[in-house]
Design an enzyme around this catalytic site. Sequence first.
Site, PDB file in Angstrom:
ATOM      1  N   GLU A  55       0.834  -1.188   0.000  1.00 29.03           N
ATOM      2  CA  GLU A  55       0.000   0.000   0.000  1.00 29.03           C
ATOM      3  C   GLU A  55       0.875   1.247   0.000  1.00 29.03           C
ATOM      4  O   GLU A  55       1.957   1.251   0.582  1.00 29.03           O
ATOM      5  CB  GLU A  55      -0.890   0.009   1.263  1.00 29.03           C
ATOM      6  CG  GLU A  55      -1.623  -1.318   1.459  1.00 29.03           C
ATOM      7  CD  GLU A  55      -2.456  -1.388   2.742  1.00 29.03           C
ATOM      8  OE1 GLU A  55      -2.721  -0.331   3.360  1.00 29.03           O
ATOM      9  OE2 GLU A  55      -2.842  -2.500   3.112  1.00 29.03           O
ATOM     10  N   GLU A  91      -9.198   6.213   3.973  1.00 26.18           N
ATOM     11  CA  GLU A  91      -9.327   5.381   5.167  1.00 26.18           C
ATOM     12  C   GLU A  91      -9.148   6.279   6.379  1.00 26.18           C
ATOM     13  O   GLU A  91      -8.226   7.088   6.407  1.00 26.18           O
ATOM     14  CB  GLU A  91      -8.239   4.302   5.148  1.00 26.18           C
ATOM     15  CG  GLU A  91      -8.083   3.528   6.436  1.00 26.18           C
ATOM     16  CD  GLU A  91      -7.043   2.408   6.315  1.00 26.18           C
ATOM     17  OE1 GLU A  91      -7.404   1.333   5.829  1.00 26.18           O
ATOM     18  OE2 GLU A  91      -5.887   2.627   6.691  1.00 26.18           O
TER      19      GLU A  91
END
Length: 402
Positions: A210, A315
Amino acid sequence: MQFSCCHDTHSIVSFVVLVSLLFTPIISSKDFREKNGTSIAGNKSKNMKLINAQLRKINKPFVKSIKSPDDDIIDCVLFHLQPAFDLPELREKISLIQVPELPKTHAKAGTNSEIKQLWHSKGESCPNGTIPIKRTTASDISIFKSAKKYSRKNLVSANYEHATGYVQGEFHGANAELNVWKPYISSNDFSRSQIWVLSYVGANLANSVEAGWEVYKDSRPRLFIFWTADGYQSGCYNLVCSGFVQTTQKFSLGSAIDPVSTYNGVQCHVAFMIWKDPKSGDWWLKVGTEVIGYWPKSLFTSLQGNATTIEYGGEVYSHDLADNHTTTQMGSGHFPDEDFKKAAFIRKLAVIDQHNELKPVSNLNLFAPRPNCYDVRKGRGNPDIWGDYIFFGGPGYNPNCL
Ligand SMILES: *[C@@H]1O[C@H](CO)[C@@H](O)[C@H](O)[C@H]1NC(C)=O
Ligand SMILES: *[C@@H]1O[C@H](CO)[C@@H](O)[C@H](O)[C@H]1NC(C)=O
Ligand SMILES: *[C@@H]1O[C@H](CO)[C@@H](O)[C@H](O)[C@H]1NC(C)=O
Ligand SMILES: *[C@@H]1O[C@H](CO)[C@@H](O)[C@H](O)[C@H]1NC(C)=O
Protein backbone atom coordinates in the site's frame (compact mmCIF):
# COMPACT_ATOMS: atom_id res chain seq x y z
CA MET A 1 -8.32 24.33 -16.39
CA GLN A 2 -5.68 22.36 -14.55
CA PHE A 3 -3.52 23.74 -11.84
CA SER A 4 -0.53 22.05 -10.43
CA CYS A 5 1.74 23.48 -7.80
CA CYS A 6 4.25 20.76 -8.31
CA HIS A 7 7.10 20.74 -10.83
CA ASP A 8 6.16 19.25 -14.18
CA THR A 9 9.06 17.26 -15.46
CA HIS A 10 9.28 14.47 -17.97
CA SER A 11 9.54 11.09 -16.44
CA ILE A 12 13.11 10.03 -16.00
CA VAL A 13 14.00 6.96 -14.06
CA SER A 14 17.05 7.76 -12.07
CA PHE A 15 18.30 4.79 -10.20
CA VAL A 16 21.79 4.41 -8.91
CA VAL A 17 22.98 2.04 -6.29
CA LEU A 18 26.14 3.44 -4.82
CA VAL A 19 28.32 1.70 -2.37
CA SER A 20 31.07 4.27 -2.71
CA LEU A 21 30.80 6.06 0.61
CA LEU A 22 31.84 2.96 2.51
CA PHE A 23 34.64 4.80 4.23
CA THR A 24 32.79 7.94 5.15
CA PRO A 25 32.87 8.52 8.91
CA ILE A 26 29.57 7.53 10.47
CA ILE A 27 28.06 9.43 13.36
CA SER A 28 26.11 7.33 15.78
CA SER A 29 22.61 8.57 16.42
CA LYS A 30 23.07 7.78 20.12
CA ASP A 31 23.97 11.33 21.13
CA PHE A 32 20.97 12.71 19.35
CA ARG A 33 18.40 10.34 20.73
CA GLU A 34 17.62 11.97 24.01
CA LYS A 35 17.65 15.48 22.60
CA ASN A 36 15.16 14.60 19.91
CA GLY A 37 12.76 12.54 21.96
CA THR A 38 13.75 9.32 20.25
CA SER A 39 14.72 7.89 23.58
CA ILE A 40 13.28 8.51 27.00
CA ALA A 41 16.11 8.93 29.49
CA GLY A 42 15.83 7.34 32.87
CA ASN A 43 12.45 5.75 32.22
CA LYS A 44 12.65 2.28 33.62
CA SER A 45 9.11 1.26 32.72
CA LYS A 46 9.00 -2.01 30.79
CA ASN A 47 7.14 -0.44 27.91
CA MET A 48 9.68 2.34 27.48
CA LYS A 49 12.58 -0.09 27.65
CA LEU A 50 11.02 -2.05 24.81
CA ILE A 51 10.46 1.09 22.77
CA ASN A 52 14.02 2.27 23.35
CA ALA A 53 15.36 -1.10 22.25
CA GLN A 54 13.25 -0.94 19.13
CA LEU A 55 14.45 2.59 18.35
CA ARG A 56 18.08 1.55 18.70
CA LYS A 57 17.45 -1.18 16.14
CA ILE A 58 15.49 0.96 13.67
CA ASN A 59 17.45 4.20 13.70
CA LYS A 60 20.61 3.52 11.78
CA PRO A 61 23.99 5.27 11.94
CA PHE A 62 24.12 8.15 9.48
CA VAL A 63 26.66 10.25 7.59
CA LYS A 64 24.65 13.46 7.76
CA SER A 65 21.43 14.53 9.36
CA ILE A 66 19.01 17.22 8.26
CA LYS A 67 16.51 19.07 10.42
CA SER A 68 13.25 19.67 8.58
CA PRO A 69 11.29 22.91 9.20
CA ASP A 70 8.61 20.75 10.87
CA ASP A 71 11.25 19.47 13.34
CA ASP A 72 11.50 15.99 11.81
CA ILE A 73 15.05 14.72 11.62
CA ILE A 74 16.14 13.12 8.36
CA ASP A 75 19.17 10.85 8.60
CA CYS A 76 21.25 10.17 5.50
CA VAL A 77 22.06 6.48 5.92
CA LEU A 78 24.43 4.49 3.73
CA PHE A 79 22.37 2.49 1.24
CA HIS A 80 23.59 -0.89 2.48
CA LEU A 81 22.90 -0.04 6.15
CA GLN A 82 19.15 0.55 5.68
CA PRO A 83 16.72 -1.58 7.75
CA ALA A 84 15.87 -4.02 4.92
CA PHE A 85 19.42 -5.35 4.96
CA ASP A 86 19.08 -6.46 8.57
CA LEU A 87 17.44 -9.46 6.89
CA PRO A 88 20.27 -11.81 5.82
CA GLU A 89 18.36 -13.10 2.78
CA LEU A 90 18.07 -9.55 1.44
CA ARG A 91 21.62 -8.56 2.35
CA GLU A 92 22.94 -11.39 0.19
CA LYS A 93 21.26 -9.86 -2.83
CA ILE A 94 22.40 -6.24 -2.50
CA SER A 95 24.72 -6.49 -5.49
CA LEU A 96 22.00 -8.08 -7.65
CA ILE A 97 19.51 -5.18 -7.52
CA GLN A 98 18.57 -4.16 -11.04
CA VAL A 99 16.63 -1.33 -12.60
CA PRO A 100 13.00 -2.49 -12.89
CA GLU A 101 11.16 -2.62 -16.21
CA LEU A 102 8.53 0.14 -16.25
CA PRO A 103 5.02 -0.83 -17.41
CA LYS A 104 4.17 -0.17 -21.05
CA THR A 105 1.44 2.31 -21.73
CA HIS A 106 -0.42 3.17 -24.91
CA ALA A 107 -1.73 6.40 -23.45
CA LYS A 108 -0.34 9.68 -24.72
CA ALA A 109 2.96 10.40 -22.98
CA GLY A 110 1.99 13.11 -20.54
CA THR A 111 3.87 15.03 -17.96
CA ASN A 112 4.19 13.83 -14.45
CA SER A 113 4.35 15.92 -11.31
CA GLU A 114 7.29 15.55 -9.02
CA ILE A 115 6.44 15.29 -5.36
CA LYS A 116 8.01 17.86 -3.03
CA GLN A 117 8.87 17.30 0.59
CA LEU A 118 9.31 19.81 3.35
CA TRP A 119 12.69 18.56 4.59
CA HIS A 120 14.49 19.51 1.39
CA SER A 121 12.59 22.74 0.84
CA LYS A 122 15.76 24.68 1.72
CA GLY A 123 17.86 22.81 -0.81
CA GLU A 124 19.25 20.28 1.66
CA SER A 125 19.97 16.84 0.25
CA CYS A 126 21.54 13.54 1.15
CA PRO A 127 24.97 12.70 -0.30
CA ASN A 128 25.44 10.12 -3.05
CA GLY A 129 25.46 6.59 -1.73
CA THR A 130 23.01 7.36 1.07
CA ILE A 131 19.23 7.37 1.42
CA PRO A 132 17.17 9.79 3.53
CA ILE A 133 15.34 8.10 6.42
CA LYS A 134 13.01 9.94 8.77
CA ARG A 135 14.25 9.28 12.28
CA THR A 136 11.65 7.28 14.19
CA THR A 137 10.63 8.69 17.56
CA ALA A 138 9.14 7.03 20.62
CA SER A 139 5.79 8.65 19.88
CA ASP A 140 5.82 7.31 16.29
CA ILE A 141 6.24 3.81 17.66
CA SER A 142 3.42 4.06 20.18
CA ILE A 143 1.07 5.64 17.62
CA PHE A 144 1.75 3.05 14.92
CA LYS A 145 1.51 0.21 17.39
CA SER A 146 -1.95 1.22 18.55
CA ALA A 147 -3.21 1.79 15.00
CA LYS A 148 -3.08 -1.63 13.42
CA LYS A 149 -4.32 -1.79 9.90
CA TYR A 150 -7.27 -3.79 8.65
CA SER A 151 -8.61 -4.41 5.21
CA ARG A 152 -12.13 -3.62 4.17
CA LYS A 153 -13.22 -7.23 4.36
CA ASN A 154 -11.43 -8.02 7.59
CA LEU A 155 -13.26 -5.13 9.14
CA VAL A 156 -14.07 -6.67 12.48
CA SER A 157 -12.71 -3.59 14.17
CA ALA A 158 -15.08 -0.68 14.49
CA ASN A 159 -12.08 1.62 14.40
CA TYR A 160 -11.84 1.84 10.62
CA GLU A 161 -13.95 3.61 8.02
CA HIS A 162 -13.46 3.61 4.28
CA ALA A 163 -14.73 5.33 1.14
CA THR A 164 -13.14 3.65 -1.86
CA GLY A 165 -13.39 2.31 -5.39
CA TYR A 166 -12.07 -1.16 -6.17
CA VAL A 167 -11.68 -3.72 -8.94
CA GLN A 168 -11.24 -7.48 -8.76
CA GLY A 169 -9.30 -9.74 -11.10
CA GLU A 170 -5.68 -10.79 -11.66
CA PHE A 171 -3.29 -7.86 -11.52
CA HIS A 172 0.39 -7.02 -11.43
CA GLY A 173 -0.05 -3.51 -10.12
CA ALA A 174 -1.87 -0.20 -10.04
CA ASN A 175 -1.36 3.43 -10.98
CA ALA A 176 -3.32 6.60 -10.16
CA GLU A 177 -2.97 10.31 -9.37
CA LEU A 178 -3.90 11.39 -5.86
CA ASN A 179 -4.42 14.97 -4.83
CA VAL A 180 -2.95 15.92 -1.51
CA TRP A 181 -4.79 17.68 1.34
CA LYS A 182 -4.37 18.59 4.95
CA PRO A 183 -7.48 17.18 6.67
CA TYR A 184 -8.28 17.89 10.31
CA ILE A 185 -7.29 15.05 12.64
CA SER A 186 -8.77 14.44 16.06
CA SER A 187 -6.28 13.38 18.77
CA ASN A 188 -4.67 10.04 17.85
CA ASP A 189 -6.57 9.37 14.62
CA PHE A 190 -5.21 8.69 11.13
CA SER A 191 -6.59 9.84 7.79
CA ARG A 192 -5.23 8.31 4.60
CA SER A 193 -5.61 8.62 0.86
CA GLN A 194 -4.03 5.64 -0.82
CA ILE A 195 -3.77 2.76 -3.27
CA TRP A 196 -4.09 -0.83 -2.03
CA VAL A 197 -2.64 -3.76 -3.97
CA LEU A 198 -4.28 -6.73 -2.25
CA SER A 199 -4.10 -10.45 -2.54
CA TYR A 200 -6.95 -12.53 -1.17
CA VAL A 201 -6.83 -16.28 -0.75
CA GLY A 202 -10.44 -17.34 -0.80
CA ALA A 203 -12.29 -14.77 1.29
CA ASN A 204 -9.27 -13.86 3.39
CA LEU A 205 -6.83 -11.07 2.82
CA ALA A 206 -3.37 -12.61 2.77
CA ASN A 207 -0.86 -10.00 1.50
CA SER A 208 -0.94 -6.30 0.74
CA VAL A 209 1.32 -3.52 -0.45
CA GLU A 210 0.00 0.00 0.00
CA ALA A 211 1.13 3.56 -0.63
CA GLY A 212 -0.26 7.08 -0.46
CA TRP A 213 -0.33 9.97 1.96
CA GLU A 214 -1.48 9.99 5.55
CA VAL A 215 -2.07 12.54 8.28
CA TYR A 216 -1.68 11.89 11.99
CA LYS A 217 -0.55 13.85 15.03
CA ASP A 218 0.33 17.18 13.38
CA SER A 219 -2.01 17.57 10.42
CA ARG A 220 0.70 17.35 7.76
CA PRO A 221 0.22 14.88 4.90
CA ARG A 222 3.11 12.44 4.88
CA LEU A 223 4.26 10.00 2.22
CA PHE A 224 3.59 6.50 3.54
CA ILE A 225 3.89 2.86 2.57
CA PHE A 226 2.64 -0.25 4.31
CA TRP A 227 2.84 -3.98 3.75
CA THR A 228 1.58 -7.13 5.41
CA ALA A 229 2.27 -10.76 4.61
CA ASP A 230 -0.13 -12.29 7.15
CA GLY A 231 -3.51 -10.64 6.68
CA TYR A 232 -2.76 -7.62 8.91
CA GLN A 233 -1.84 -9.65 11.98
CA SER A 234 1.48 -7.93 11.59
CA GLY A 235 2.63 -5.33 9.14
CA CYS A 236 5.05 -2.57 8.62
CA TYR A 237 4.97 1.15 7.88
CA ASN A 238 7.67 2.95 5.92
CA LEU A 239 11.13 1.80 7.03
CA VAL A 240 10.02 1.27 10.63
CA CYS A 241 10.87 -2.40 10.27
CA SER A 242 12.92 -4.44 7.80
CA GLY A 243 11.43 -5.25 4.40
CA PHE A 244 11.10 -2.42 1.90
CA VAL A 245 14.35 -1.59 0.08
CA GLN A 246 14.58 2.14 -0.58
CA THR A 247 16.60 3.06 -3.67
CA THR A 248 15.87 6.78 -3.97
CA GLN A 249 18.27 9.33 -2.61
CA LYS A 250 15.69 12.11 -2.97
CA PHE A 251 12.60 11.26 -0.94
CA SER A 252 11.92 10.11 2.57
CA LEU A 253 9.10 7.78 3.63
CA GLY A 254 7.08 9.16 6.52
CA SER A 255 8.10 12.76 5.78
CA ALA A 256 5.76 15.64 5.03
CA ILE A 257 4.65 16.54 1.50
CA ASP A 258 4.51 20.26 0.82
CA PRO A 259 2.82 22.23 -0.73
CA VAL A 260 -0.67 20.73 -0.59
CA SER A 261 -4.04 21.55 -2.23
CA THR A 262 -6.14 24.42 -0.94
CA TYR A 263 -9.95 24.57 -0.89
CA ASN A 264 -11.17 26.24 -4.09
CA GLY A 265 -7.55 27.06 -4.91
CA VAL A 266 -4.41 25.47 -6.26
CA GLN A 267 -4.59 21.67 -6.51
CA CYS A 268 -1.52 19.51 -5.89
CA HIS A 269 -1.50 15.96 -7.09
CA VAL A 270 1.04 13.21 -7.41
CA ALA A 271 1.04 9.87 -9.23
CA PHE A 272 1.59 6.61 -7.36
CA MET A 273 2.46 3.43 -9.18
CA ILE A 274 3.02 -0.01 -7.66
CA TRP A 275 3.97 -2.78 -10.05
CA LYS A 276 5.53 -6.18 -10.21
CA ASP A 277 8.82 -6.15 -12.12
CA PRO A 278 8.53 -8.95 -14.71
CA LYS A 279 12.18 -9.98 -14.37
CA SER A 280 12.62 -10.14 -10.61
CA GLY A 281 9.02 -10.53 -9.40
CA ASP A 282 9.64 -7.79 -6.81
CA TRP A 283 6.95 -5.14 -6.22
CA TRP A 284 8.27 -1.67 -7.06
CA LEU A 285 6.97 1.77 -6.08
CA LYS A 286 7.19 4.96 -8.13
CA VAL A 287 5.94 8.29 -6.78
CA GLY A 288 5.70 11.18 -9.21
CA THR A 289 8.74 10.87 -11.46
CA GLU A 290 10.85 8.98 -8.96
CA VAL A 291 11.32 5.27 -8.42
CA ILE A 292 11.33 4.97 -4.61
CA GLY A 293 12.28 1.33 -4.06
CA TYR A 294 10.75 -2.13 -3.81
CA TRP A 295 9.21 -4.79 -1.63
CA PRO A 296 11.23 -7.98 -2.31
CA LYS A 297 9.16 -10.89 -3.54
CA SER A 298 10.58 -13.03 -0.73
CA LEU A 299 8.60 -11.05 1.88
CA PHE A 300 5.32 -12.44 0.56
CA THR A 301 3.27 -15.58 0.11
CA SER A 302 0.34 -15.00 -2.27
CA LEU A 303 1.83 -11.80 -3.73
CA GLN A 304 4.53 -13.98 -5.26
CA GLY A 305 1.72 -14.47 -7.78
CA ASN A 306 -1.07 -12.06 -8.76
CA ALA A 307 -2.82 -9.35 -6.79
CA THR A 308 -6.57 -10.03 -6.75
CA THR A 309 -7.99 -6.64 -5.73
CA ILE A 310 -6.87 -3.09 -6.43
CA GLU A 311 -8.45 -0.43 -4.27
CA TYR A 312 -8.21 3.38 -4.35
CA GLY A 313 -9.59 5.85 -1.81
CA GLY A 314 -9.70 7.01 1.78
CA GLU A 315 -9.33 5.38 5.17
CA VAL A 316 -9.87 6.85 8.62
CA TYR A 317 -8.65 5.15 11.73
CA SER A 318 -10.04 6.34 15.04
CA HIS A 319 -9.13 5.12 18.51
CA ASP A 320 -12.51 6.03 19.84
CA LEU A 321 -15.70 5.74 17.83
CA ALA A 322 -17.69 4.63 20.88
CA ASP A 323 -19.39 7.93 21.76
CA ASN A 324 -19.86 10.54 19.07
CA HIS A 325 -18.39 9.85 15.66
CA THR A 326 -14.87 11.21 15.26
CA THR A 327 -14.44 14.69 13.79
CA THR A 328 -11.42 13.45 11.82
CA GLN A 329 -11.82 14.37 8.17
CA MET A 330 -11.21 12.17 5.14
CA GLY A 331 -9.71 13.62 1.94
CA SER A 332 -10.28 17.37 2.01
CA GLY A 333 -12.97 17.07 4.70
CA HIS A 334 -15.62 17.80 2.04
CA PHE A 335 -18.08 15.40 0.45
CA PRO A 336 -17.48 14.18 -3.12
CA ASP A 337 -20.47 16.09 -4.52
CA GLU A 338 -18.56 19.34 -3.98
CA ASP A 339 -16.36 18.22 -6.87
CA PHE A 340 -13.06 19.52 -8.30
CA LYS A 341 -10.98 21.87 -6.16
CA LYS A 342 -13.13 21.16 -3.11
CA ALA A 343 -13.22 17.41 -2.63
CA ALA A 344 -10.34 14.93 -2.75
CA PHE A 345 -9.88 12.93 -5.95
CA ILE A 346 -7.95 9.98 -7.25
CA ARG A 347 -7.89 9.96 -11.03
CA LYS A 348 -6.46 8.10 -14.03
CA LEU A 349 -7.31 4.91 -12.18
CA ALA A 350 -5.33 2.18 -13.88
CA VAL A 351 -4.21 -1.38 -13.30
CA ILE A 352 -1.15 -3.22 -14.58
CA ASP A 353 -1.78 -6.60 -16.17
CA GLN A 354 0.29 -9.81 -16.50
CA HIS A 355 2.04 -8.41 -19.59
CA ASN A 356 3.26 -5.36 -17.64
CA GLU A 357 0.81 -3.14 -19.50
CA LEU A 358 -0.99 -0.22 -17.93
CA LYS A 359 -4.76 -0.33 -18.55
CA PRO A 360 -7.62 1.90 -17.42
CA VAL A 361 -9.81 0.21 -14.78
CA SER A 362 -13.03 -1.44 -15.84
CA ASN A 363 -16.01 -2.37 -13.66
CA LEU A 364 -15.04 -0.13 -10.77
CA ASN A 365 -17.10 -0.90 -7.64
CA LEU A 366 -17.70 1.63 -4.90
CA PHE A 367 -17.55 1.03 -1.16
CA ALA A 368 -18.75 3.54 1.44
CA PRO A 369 -20.69 1.90 4.27
CA ARG A 370 -21.35 5.20 6.10
CA PRO A 371 -21.90 7.71 3.29
CA ASN A 372 -23.19 10.38 5.69
CA CYS A 373 -19.77 10.39 7.31
CA TYR A 374 -17.48 9.71 4.31
CA ASP A 375 -18.69 9.09 0.77
CA VAL A 376 -17.37 8.23 -2.70
CA ARG A 377 -18.58 8.72 -6.26
CA LYS A 378 -17.08 7.83 -9.62
CA GLY A 379 -16.87 9.30 -13.10
CA ARG A 380 -14.95 9.32 -16.38
CA GLY A 381 -13.39 12.28 -18.17
CA ASN A 382 -10.76 13.31 -20.72
CA PRO A 383 -8.43 10.29 -20.74
CA ASP A 384 -5.27 12.45 -20.72
CA ILE A 385 -6.23 14.28 -17.56
CA TRP A 386 -9.00 12.49 -15.69
CA GLY A 387 -9.65 9.04 -17.15
CA ASP A 388 -11.64 7.01 -14.64
CA TYR A 389 -11.74 8.83 -11.34
CA ILE A 390 -13.29 8.94 -7.90
CA PHE A 391 -14.08 11.85 -5.64
CA PHE A 392 -14.24 10.82 -2.00
CA GLY A 393 -14.10 11.99 1.61
CA GLY A 394 -16.14 13.89 4.13
CA PRO A 395 -16.13 15.66 7.46
CA GLY A 396 -16.87 12.75 9.78
CA TYR A 397 -19.03 13.96 12.70
CA ASN A 398 -22.05 16.05 11.57
CA PRO A 399 -25.82 16.01 12.24
CA ASN A 400 -26.21 13.02 9.87
CA CYS A 401 -23.15 11.20 11.21
CA LEU A 402 -23.25 10.95 14.95
C1 LIG B 1 7.71 6.39 31.87
O1 LIG B 1 6.87 5.69 30.94
C2 LIG B 1 5.60 5.40 31.47
C3 LIG B 1 4.86 4.48 30.48
O2 LIG B 1 4.89 4.96 29.17
C4 LIG B 1 4.87 6.72 31.71
O3 LIG B 1 3.57 6.48 32.20
C5 LIG B 1 5.66 7.55 32.71
O4 LIG B 1 5.07 8.81 32.91
C6 LIG B 1 7.11 7.74 32.21
N1 LIG B 1 7.89 8.39 33.27
C7 LIG B 1 8.74 9.39 33.02
C8 LIG B 1 9.51 9.90 34.19
O5 LIG B 1 8.89 9.87 31.89
C1 LIG C 1 26.32 12.37 -7.32
O1 LIG C 1 25.89 11.55 -8.39
C2 LIG C 1 25.42 12.28 -9.50
C3 LIG C 1 24.83 11.30 -10.50
O2 LIG C 1 25.68 10.21 -10.70
C4 LIG C 1 26.54 13.14 -10.08
O3 LIG C 1 26.08 13.90 -11.16
C5 LIG C 1 27.07 14.06 -8.97
O4 LIG C 1 28.17 14.80 -9.44
C6 LIG C 1 27.44 13.28 -7.74
N1 LIG C 1 27.76 14.20 -6.66
C7 LIG C 1 28.85 14.09 -5.92
C8 LIG C 1 29.03 15.13 -4.87
O5 LIG C 1 29.66 13.19 -6.08
C1 LIG D 1 -2.11 -14.87 -12.55
O1 LIG D 1 -3.16 -14.56 -13.41
C2 LIG D 1 -3.02 -15.07 -14.72
C3 LIG D 1 -4.16 -14.52 -15.58
O2 LIG D 1 -5.39 -14.78 -15.00
C4 LIG D 1 -2.98 -16.58 -14.69
O3 LIG D 1 -2.77 -17.08 -15.99
C5 LIG D 1 -1.84 -17.03 -13.77
O4 LIG D 1 -1.87 -18.43 -13.63
C6 LIG D 1 -1.94 -16.38 -12.41
N1 LIG D 1 -0.76 -16.69 -11.66
C7 LIG D 1 -0.81 -17.23 -10.45
C8 LIG D 1 0.51 -17.49 -9.81
O5 LIG D 1 -1.86 -17.49 -9.88
C1 LIG E 1 -21.66 14.45 21.39
O1 LIG E 1 -22.01 15.61 20.67
C2 LIG E 1 -23.05 16.37 21.29
C3 LIG E 1 -23.47 17.50 20.35
O2 LIG E 1 -22.37 18.17 19.82
C4 LIG E 1 -22.54 16.88 22.63
O3 LIG E 1 -23.57 17.63 23.30
C5 LIG E 1 -22.14 15.70 23.48
O4 LIG E 1 -21.56 16.16 24.69
C6 LIG E 1 -21.13 14.81 22.76
N1 LIG E 1 -20.88 13.60 23.53
C7 LIG E 1 -19.67 13.19 23.84
C8 LIG E 1 -19.60 11.94 24.64
O5 LIG E 1 -18.64 13.76 23.46
